[in-house]
Write an enzyme that holds these catalytic residues in place. Structure first.
Site, mmCIF file in Angstrom:
data_model
loop_
_atom_site.group_PDB
_atom_site.id
_atom_site.type_symbol
_atom_site.label_atom_id
_atom_site.label_comp_id
_atom_site.label_asym_id
_atom_site.label_seq_id
_atom_site.Cartn_x
_atom_site.Cartn_y
_atom_site.Cartn_z
ATOM 1 N N ARG A 31 43.621 2.808 -7.792
ATOM 2 C CA ARG A 31 44.940 3.424 -7.590
ATOM 3 C C ARG A 31 44.870 4.948 -7.601
ATOM 4 N NH1 ARG A 31 49.153 0.169 -8.073
ATOM 5 N NH2 ARG A 31 50.480 1.947 -8.530
ATOM 6 N N GLU B 205 44.695 1.720 19.565
ATOM 7 C CA GLU B 205 44.479 1.464 18.146
ATOM 8 C C GLU B 205 44.295 -0.038 17.887
ATOM 9 O OE1 GLU B 205 43.561 2.822 15.648
ATOM 10 O OE2 GLU B 205 44.258 1.650 13.952
#
Ligand code: F6R
Length: 608
Positions: free
Chosen positions: A27, A481
């Site tokens: 995190r 993409e």
């Protein structure tokens, strides 16, 4: 994104907290800190760098005590430094606070606190919390936190300890995650389940607006209105490895699902109290803009594809011609760069060598560098004149997903800001577009609700030798993409084509059953796109269309259709990208590939 662990019990708080933080390093990992109540006094250590810097120090200088909080940081307000690390303490060191999230009104709160004589040691928004608590604390920690929540606005998970309330911990959550771990004569808080699995598998999830008061023997959860809430505990039966993926099989899927939050954060953290975009770290004035004669957008891979969308947005809104380029090509082609050039670079990691080399080359020739990056204090950020941080949180899977959609969000915001500064759009258009952008996270959520349906498409294409993505305009950029995503993790040879180019050669590749994923998200090009779909269909292609939900007639031309919510053309790439990510994910999964670590690739590319 940051990680929080708190402990109240009979064991060594230091050990429990360090063990927990280790599981939360995904995190954030640019600094870490701890605060423990030792003999009635809060002792705190915090350092810039990985968690190991803190744990090595604590090995030699342990803190005893059974009540404490810890934090691993992913810098947002203020670069990684010892001072900006959490916990933050009040002047007397009687209150310590850890925080994950953003206090949106911290600027005005800080001004008020400074006027009252409070001194700030950090550049963080979090520090206002501890001084606010100091100013309202009257002996009851829970009551002080209740009052605090009336004063702060934003997303937060906060853990607090106070030396005047030994044996108590209080935590509160709004938007940012926070769980409570239940033990025997000990209780815990954490940002995520893996942090606690060594100690307990019994957990409760705090809901938005809830506060929790913990002692070693008791946990009491309160609603927003301070009523006691009866919350059922549940027992975690995942293993530690899958728990760090939040229950998802792979980081990529987790990160795909994190996009609504990541887009929301990227947008909302940059809106001021009047809903206007505030680009604190970008100091381009109207005069600067008037001098700019050339804008390049330079990046690699997925970040480059985001740049292609950015080109459209800047050209459309700000009416400045923009030239996008791949970083590894840019510096070798002797681009026209001088003092009147603006180079916009995009890099999730902020460490991609090709991108850095392009920055250095452009800087040498006098260009101004504006970077969009996800990592505070990264090399790209440090070497740029202006920085826009995306708020995607750490991206672990090699295939970039949430970084891409937040990069596009950032580019829209930069384009709108440049346009308003230049006077090429009206205020009405500006606010209207921002309001429409605010709806994007919820629209992405709606696409994700049907994620599992895309498994069927993956089944259909998994054995193909090659696949094609088609699109026009912005859909062509999304096709690029989508093709990159599919090829890099499924290993199916995938190419993207501008649909109008097909007839100039590419259509020769279409055979019976060739999968063609047609992106039809642009209202203005929709009819033309339908004709191109018919062209490939007539030659035997197996057509999977991605279209806006009001365009049901596309079903007649397609073998399968994935719908996305209706949205303005310019914003559509944020939505149409999501099904392409899921197609790639499920195809890779079904093929038995290592989704998060595809062959031959690395997350951070620090070689040329
Ligand atoms: C593809 C992918 C890469 C990166 C590229 C640039 O899924 O992730 O193409 O986009 O290597 O990386 P950053 O953004 O870190 O500069």
């Amino acid at each position: 994104m940051c990680g929080i662990v708190g402990y109240v019990g009979k064991e060594s708080a230091q050990e429990v907290i360090l063990q927990g933080l280790e599981k939360l390093e995904y995190r954030g990992y640019d600094s870490a800190g701890i605060a423990i109540l030792e003999d009635g006094v809060i002792k705190s250590d915090k350092f810039k760098g990985r968690l190991s810097v803190l744990s090595d120090y604590l090995n030699d200088h342990p803190i005893s005590g059974s009540l404490g909080i810890g934090h691993t940081r992913w810098a947002t307000h203020g670069a990684p430094s010892d001072e900006n690390s959490h916990p933050h303490l009040n002047k007397e060191s009687t209150i310590a606070v850890v925080h994950n999230g953003i206090i949106e009104n911290y600027v005005s709160l800080k001004e008020e606190l400074i006027a009252k004589g409070y001194e700030f040691k950090s550049q963080t928004d979090t520090e206002v919390i501890v001084h606010l608590l100091d100013s309202i604390y009257e002996g009851d920690l829970l009551e002080a936190v209740n009052k605090l929540t009336k004063l702060i606005r934003g997303a937060y998970a906060i853990g607090v300890v106070c030396s005047k309330n030994p044996g108590e911990m209080v935590a509160v959550r709004n938007e940012s995650p926070l769980i409570v771990g239940l033990g025997k004569d000990e209780n815990f808080i954490a940002s995520d389940i893996p942090a606690l699995l060594k100690y307990t598998r019994d957990v409760c999830i705090l809901e938005n607006g809830e506060t929790v008061h913990l002692t070693p023997e008791k946990v009491t959860i309160y609603s927003k209105d301070h009523e006691i809430v009866q919350r059922e505990k549940f027992t975690v039966d995942w293993d530690v490895e899958s728990a760090s993926k939040g229950g998802y099989d792979y980081f990529m899927l987790k990160e795909i699902h994190e996009q609504p939050t990541a887009i929301r954060e990227t947008l909302l953290r940059r809106l001021d109290e009047n809903g206007k975009i505030k680009l604190d770290d970008i100091k381009l004035t109207k005069e600067d803009l008037e001098k700019i004669t050339k804008v390049y957008i330079v990046a690699c891979g997925t970040a480059y594809n985001a740049g292609l969308i950015g080109r459209y947005a800047i050209e459309k809104f700000a009416q400045i011609p923009v030239e996008p380029d791949i970083a590894s090509e840019f510096r070798y082609r002797e681009p026209f760069i001088d003092q009147n050039t603006l180079l916009i670079v995009i890099s999730q990691s902020g460490e991609t060598l090709d991108t850095l080399a392009a920055i250095r080359e452009a800087k040498r020739k006098g260009a101004r560098i504006l970077s969009i990056t996800n990592v505070v204090g990264s090399s790209v950020a440090r070497e740029s004149d202006d920085v826009f941080y995306t708020w995607a949180g750490p991206e672990v899977a090699v295939a970039s997903t949430k970084a891409y959609t937040t990069q596009i969000t950032a580019l829209y915001m930069i384009a709108l800001d440049l346009a308003l500064t230049k006077g090429t759009i009206t205020e009405e258009f500006y606010f209207d577009t921002i309001n429409k952008m605010k709806e994007l996270p919820e629209k992405v959520e709606r696409i994700l609700e049907n994620a599992e349906d895309i498994k069927k498409i993956a089944e259909d294409i998994k054995d193909s030798q090659s696949a094609f993505y088609l699109g026009r305009g912005l859909d062509y950029q999304t096709a690029m993409e989508g093709a990159l995503k599919l090829k890099e993790i499924s290993y199916i040879h995938t190419e993207a084509f501008a649909a109008g180019e097909l007839k100039h050669g590419t259509i020769a590749l279409i055979e019976d059953g060739t999968p063609v994923i047609a992106i039809a998200g642009q209202e203005s090009l929709y009819e033309k796109m339908l004709s191109n779909i018919q062209e490939v269909k007539a030659r035997g292609a197996y057509v999977i269309s991605i279209a806006k939900e009001s365009k049901k007639e596309i079903e007649a031309q397609s073998d399968r259709v994935i719908y996305v919510p209706d949205v303005d053309d310019i914003l559509a790439p944020v939505l149409t990208a999501v099904p392409t990510q899921l197609i790639a994910y499920y195809t890779s999964l079904i093929k038995g590939n290592d989704v998060d670590k595809p062959r031959n690739l690395a997350k951070s590319v620090t070689v040329e």
